[in-house]
Structure formats: C-alpha cells, structure tokens
Motif scaffolding. Structure first.
Motif, PDB file in Angstrom:
ATOM      1  N   VAL A 185       0.598   7.797   7.949  1.00  0.00           N
ATOM      2  CA  VAL A 185      -0.015   8.880   8.722  1.00  0.00           C
ATOM      3  C   VAL A 185       0.310  10.231   8.090  1.00  0.00           C
ATOM      4  O   VAL A 185      -0.528  11.144   8.075  1.00  0.00           O
ATOM      5  CB  VAL A 185       0.434   8.836  10.190  1.00  0.00           C
ATOM      6  CG1 VAL A 185      -0.341   9.856  11.014  1.00  0.00           C
ATOM      7  CG2 VAL A 185       0.231   7.441  10.771  1.00  0.00           C
ATOM      8  N   ASN A 186       1.515  10.376   7.545  1.00  0.00           N
ATOM      9  CA  ASN A 186       1.852  11.611   6.847  1.00  0.00           C
ATOM     10  C   ASN A 186       0.938  11.830   5.646  1.00  0.00           C
ATOM     11  O   ASN A 186       0.493  12.960   5.377  1.00  0.00           O
ATOM     12  CB  ASN A 186       3.307  11.581   6.385  1.00  0.00           C
ATOM     13  CG  ASN A 186       4.285  11.862   7.509  1.00  0.00           C
ATOM     14  OD1 ASN A 186       3.915  12.383   8.558  1.00  0.00           O
ATOM     15  ND2 ASN A 186       5.538  11.513   7.311  1.00  0.00           N
ATOM     16  N   LEU A 187       0.637  10.764   4.910  1.00  0.00           N
ATOM     17  CA  LEU A 187      -0.260  10.903   3.765  1.00  0.00           C
ATOM     18  C   LEU A 187      -1.681  11.206   4.218  1.00  0.00           C
ATOM     19  O   LEU A 187      -2.409  11.954   3.551  1.00  0.00           O
ATOM     20  CB  LEU A 187      -0.229   9.644   2.905  1.00  0.00           C
ATOM     21  CG  LEU A 187       1.033   9.479   2.060  1.00  0.00           C
ATOM     22  CD1 LEU A 187       1.018   8.153   1.314  1.00  0.00           C
ATOM     23  CD2 LEU A 187       1.175  10.624   1.061  1.00  0.00           C
ATOM     24  N   ALA A 188      -2.089  10.658   5.354  1.00  0.00           N
ATOM     25  CA  ALA A 188      -3.402  11.002   5.903  1.00  0.00           C
ATOM     26  C   ALA A 188      -3.465  12.490   6.230  1.00  0.00           C
ATOM     27  O   ALA A 188      -4.475  13.164   5.975  1.00  0.00           O
ATOM     28  CB  ALA A 188      -3.688  10.165   7.143  1.00  0.00           C
ATOM     29  N   ALA A 189      -2.382  13.025   6.792  1.00  0.00           N
ATOM     30  CA  ALA A 189      -2.332  14.457   7.106  1.00  0.00           C
ATOM     31  C   ALA A 189      -2.394  15.284   5.830  1.00  0.00           C
ATOM     32  O   ALA A 189      -3.063  16.329   5.785  1.00  0.00           O
ATOM     33  CB  ALA A 189      -1.068  14.773   7.897  1.00  0.00           C
ATOM     34  N   LEU A 190      -1.711  14.843   4.773  1.00  0.00           N
ATOM     35  CA  LEU A 190      -1.763  15.567   3.499  1.00  0.00           C
ATOM     36  C   LEU A 190      -3.170  15.551   2.915  1.00  0.00           C
ATOM     37  O   LEU A 190      -3.608  16.535   2.302  1.00  0.00           O
ATOM     38  CB  LEU A 190      -0.770  14.954   2.504  1.00  0.00           C
ATOM     39  CG  LEU A 190       0.701  15.273   2.756  1.00  0.00           C
ATOM     40  CD1 LEU A 190       1.577  14.504   1.779  1.00  0.00           C
ATOM     41  CD2 LEU A 190       0.965  16.769   2.639  1.00  0.00           C
ATOM     42  N   ALA A 191      -3.884  14.446   3.088  1.00  0.00           N
ATOM     43  CA  ALA A 191      -5.268  14.385   2.612  1.00  0.00           C
ATOM     44  C   ALA A 191      -6.118  15.436   3.321  1.00  0.00           C
ATOM     45  O   ALA A 191      -6.909  16.154   2.684  1.00  0.00           O
ATOM     46  CB  ALA A 191      -5.846  12.996   2.842  1.00  0.00           C
TER      47      ALA A 191
END
Length: 379
Positions: A185-191
């Motif tokens: 989910v953190n990587l989704a937010a970074l995207a």
C-alpha cells in the motif's frame, strides 16, 4: 538548472557525470543539445563527459533526432546492457514481476500464481529468471511490494507472523542482488504521489481494498511509514458495532456480509460489485455497508491527520463503491468534509510504485558504480 560551481576537477567530473546520467536515466535517449538544456552544462562540458562515459561503456549511440529542424543530431542513451532492476508485486495468491531499465521502461514481465505450499522466494525468483531470458544484462537490484507490516530492516509481519527478514535474505541470495522489501500500500501511495492523482496534493491518504484494507499516508509530500512500519494499518480501527480487534473489511468480512444478505459466500468482492452494478438488491446492500465502513475509516483518519484528500485504490476504486462512499460522505459533510479521488492506476498501483522505486534504485546503483570507475580511469 544552475551550472555546477568551479572546484577540483574530480569533483566537477563527478557532478557533471551525475547530471548527465540522471538526465539520460530520467528521460531516455537525448541529443547533446537536449542534454545541455536538461543539465545547464556547456556544449564542451557535455561533449567531454560523454566521451568519458562512452569510454567506460556507460552510454551508447541511440539513433538520430529527425523531428527537429536543421541537421539531424545523434542521440545517446544509457548503454542497454548496463543492467536491470526487478519490480515485484506479491499478494496472497500470486506474484507479478517486471524487469525495468534505468528509465523505468518495462522490458519483460511474468505473472504466476503461487503453487500450493510453494516457497515464495523461490517462486518469485523463477519468474525473474523467466524475465531475464528476454533481456541481456545483469540484475542489479530488486524492489518487492508485499502485504503486511514491513519493518525498517526489511522484515515482514503478516498472517504467518514476523519473519525477521528471512524472506528478504532468501530472495537476495537466490537473485544474487540487493532486495528492498516495502509494504504494497505504501508503494501504491508512492505511485500516486509521483505520477497519479496525488502528484498535485501536499497530503493524502490512499485507501487500498484488496484481500484486506490498508492505507498509505503522505504528509507534506513524504510517505509516512511510522516508527515500526505500522502506519496505515487501518483494517482494525475500532468501528461500532464491531468488537475491538475485529477487521473492518477484508475477504472474511465480505464472506460474512454475503451470508447476511443471502449471496454466495465464496464469491470474491468483485463479483458482488458487478452484481450491484447490474441492480441486484442484495449486492447493492452489501456495497452500501462496505461503503459505510470505508467512509468511517476515512473519517477516523481525517480527525487525526486532516489530509487534503483520500485516494480510493484497488477494489475500493470500483464505481459502485465510489458511489457508496460518496453518498455516506455527503451525510457527514456538515460535520467533517472529506474529498475522495479515484486512483490513477487501480489494482496495478502497487506494481507501478514498485517499478518507479526499482528504476530509481537502479539509477543510484549505476551512478555509484560508473562515476568512481570513470574517475579512476582518468587518474
């Protein structure tokens, strides 16, 4: 961009070399004129640095620019065989692997469900091996998006308990390169922060609904992971009339709601939402309850962090759930106004984030490898 200040020649070479490598890594093939514009360097400086980088095998000719007026200008690019990075998205059922070059371009992809009782690291490595058969060059780094709490040392805490970094260590040994593990989910937010609907927001909370519910929190343009990686674990936020410690949303909750409303308890949430879109009354009642729970979670986060907006991602971005959330949010608007946006990338957001972080890590690795080597050759 300001021109680098004068100083020791080795430092200038490093600064100028890094500026050109970053421009090529970020933009892809460029002409000398375009490099001058990107870096602020003079034509002489660009020519000298390119000669140095060509001698080290770091850059190579990449065709000519025939789109601009005047004589055709040659383009240069990072050498295609410098290396690749692996971006991996792991969920509870499968792994999706993409090999990317320094520009973030995907050069090969593989996707495969986990076999029963399979070793996750070995399965992921086999998918990476299949990708490497389609490209030429070393694998230098990997970024892996996983569900669960990820600690600062790369350990995972999921349904199987804390692993103490065992997964990361095993995968790094199998791939033969450094591995960075990050919460999906953190990587989704970074995207969303770098290339999606969050790019113009100073702060937002991404709510991703998949097998469970998680949040990626961005404050003042920076991802907030928390002291121990727990930030964003919103699936167990207290919510009336649920007992303390009960999940707000997730596969188990969907099954319970399906049972309550007389629908197939084995069906995935997506099937219920499609039925709701077709007008099924029981499925619409399920969607309304899920939308209510999502909105209450958002309201709880809003009272603590007051983000500029909430980004609905994964299954939460389904139009039926977006409508349900907005209806409930409208009821709360007088007491607690909240803004909801739909993810730019949907279910692919964690992989998109992993690709961006993998490309960035690859560029850093290449810069660190290339520049000291070019400086040694000039001494």
């Amino acid at each position: 961009m300001e021109r680098p200040i004068a100083g020791p020649q080795s430092l200038l070479r490093a600064l100028n070399g890094r500026a050109i490598l970053e421009a090529l890594g970020r933009r892809g093939p460029l002409t000398r004129a375009e490099l001058m514009s990107e870096t602020g360097l003079s034509r002489t400086a660009v020519t000298q640095v390119l000669r140095m980088l060509e001698g080290h095998g770091a850059v190579a000719p990449a065709g000519v620019d025939r789109d601009t007026r005047g004589p055709a200008a040659g383009r240069v690019a990072l050498h295609p065989r410098l290396g690749f990075a692996a971006a991996v998205h792991v969920d509870h059922h499968a792994a999706h692997v993409a090999l990317v070059d320094p520009t973030g371009t995907v050069r090969a992809e593989q996707h495969g469900a986990f076999p029963p009782r399979a070793d996750r690291a070995e399965h992921i490595a086999s998918l990476v091996d299949a990708c490497r058969g389609a490209v030429s060059g070393p694998l230098l780094v990997a970024v892996v998006a996983v569900p669960g709490i990820v600690t600062a040392d790369g350990g995972i805490r999921d349904d199987q308990g804390p692993d103490g970094g065992a997964f990361r260590t095993a995968l790094a040994a199998r791939l033969g390169c450094p591995v960075r593990v990050e919460n999906d989910v953190n990587l989704a937010a970074l995207a969303e922060l770098t290339a999606g609907v969050g790019a113009d927001l100073s702060s937002f909370a991404l709510l991703l609904l998949d097998g469970g519910l998680g949040a990626g929190i961005v404050i003042d343009g920076v991802l907030h992971r928390g002291f121990s990686g727990v930030a964003g674990e919103v699936m167990y936020l207290p919510q009336t009339p649920l007992p303390i410690g009960a999940p707000v949303l997730g596969d188990t909750v969907v099954g319970d709601l399906a049972l309550t409303h007389g629908r197939d308890v084995e069906a995935p949430l997506g099937d219920h939402l499609e039925a709701a879109a077709a007008g099924d009354a029981a499925a619409l009642a399920m969607a309304a309850e899920i939308g209510r729970r999502l909105t209450v979670v958002a309201g709880t986060v809003a009272l603590v962090l007051d983000p500029e907006a909430f980004v609905l991602s994964g299954t939460a971005a389904h139009p039926v759930l977006v409508d349900a959330v907005e209806r409930v949010a409208e009821e709360f608007a007088a007491q607690l106004p909240m803004r909801f946006l739909v993810s730019s990338f949907g279910p692919e957001a964690p992989l998109i984030g992993a690709i961006g972080e993998a490309a960035s890590a690859l560029r850093v690795r290449l810069f660190n490898d290339i520049l000291p080597a070019t400086d040694r050759r000039r001494r």
